[in-house]
Motif scaffolding. Sequence first.
Motif, short mmCIF file in Angstrom:
data_model
loop_
_atom_site.label_atom_id
_atom_site.label_comp_id
_atom_site.label_asym_id
_atom_site.label_seq_id
_atom_site.Cartn_x
_atom_site.Cartn_y
_atom_site.Cartn_z
N GLN A 16 0.96 -1.21 -0.06
CA GLN A 16 -0.25 0.06 -0.07
C GLN A 16 1.06 1.27 0.04
N GLU B 125 1.15 5.18 -0.09
CA GLU B 125 0.47 6.58 0.09
C GLU B 125 1.53 7.83 -0.23
N CYS B 126 0.99 8.67 -1.11
CA CYS B 126 1.86 9.75 -1.34
C CYS B 126 1.94 10.80 -0.25
N LEU B 127 3.10 11.15 -0.01
CA LEU B 127 3.26 12.22 1.12
C LEU B 127 2.63 13.45 0.92
N CYS C 151 0.11 14.46 -1.83
CA CYS C 151 -1.36 14.57 -2.18
C CYS C 151 -2.12 13.46 -1.41
N ARG C 152 -1.57 12.41 -0.67
CA ARG C 152 -2.17 11.59 -0.04
C ARG C 152 -3.07 10.45 -0.64
N ARG C 153 -2.69 10.28 -2.26
CA ARG C 153 -3.23 9.37 -2.94
C ARG C 153 -2.81 7.89 -2.60
N VAL C 154 -3.64 6.98 -2.40
CA VAL C 154 -3.09 5.60 -2.10
C VAL C 154 -3.35 4.79 -3.17
N CYS D 30 4.90 9.53 -7.33
CA CYS D 30 3.39 9.46 -7.39
C CYS D 30 3.05 10.34 -8.83
N HIS E 22 5.18 14.09 -6.91
CA HIS E 22 6.05 14.09 -5.86
C HIS E 22 6.73 12.75 -5.69
N THR F 121 7.25 8.45 -0.58
CA THR F 121 5.90 7.68 -0.33
C THR F 121 5.85 7.05 1.09
N LYS F 122 4.85 6.69 1.51
CA LYS F 122 4.64 5.82 2.74
C LYS F 122 4.39 4.66 2.15
#
Length: 80
Positions: free
Chosen positions: A22, A24-26, A28-31, A61, A65, A68-69
Motif C-alpha cells: 500500500q 501513500e503519497c506524502l 497529495c495523500r493518494r493511496v 506519485c 512528488h 511515499t509511505k
Amino acid sequence: MAMGSKRLDTVADLVRHGLNAQVECLACRRVVIVPAAKLRDRCFAKSIPMKLEIVARHLRCSCGHRGTKLDATGVQLSPP
C-alpha cells in the motif's frame, strides 16, 4: 501458544507472505495498492535495494512528488 509476527522489511518479504504494497503519497495523500511481485521486478530492473524504506523514497506519485509511505496490505488484487 504465542502468536507469531511476520518480519516485513523488504519487498521480497511481502512477496513471500502473499501481501501487496500500500503506497501513500506524502504530498497529495493518494493511496494505491501495488502487487509486491511488480514492485520486486521494478527494483531488479532499476537496481534499487529492496528494503521498504529505500523503495518508498524512490517511488513517484502521479502528482509528480517523489517520496511515499509504504506499508504491507493483505488486500488481494483481481488478476489483470
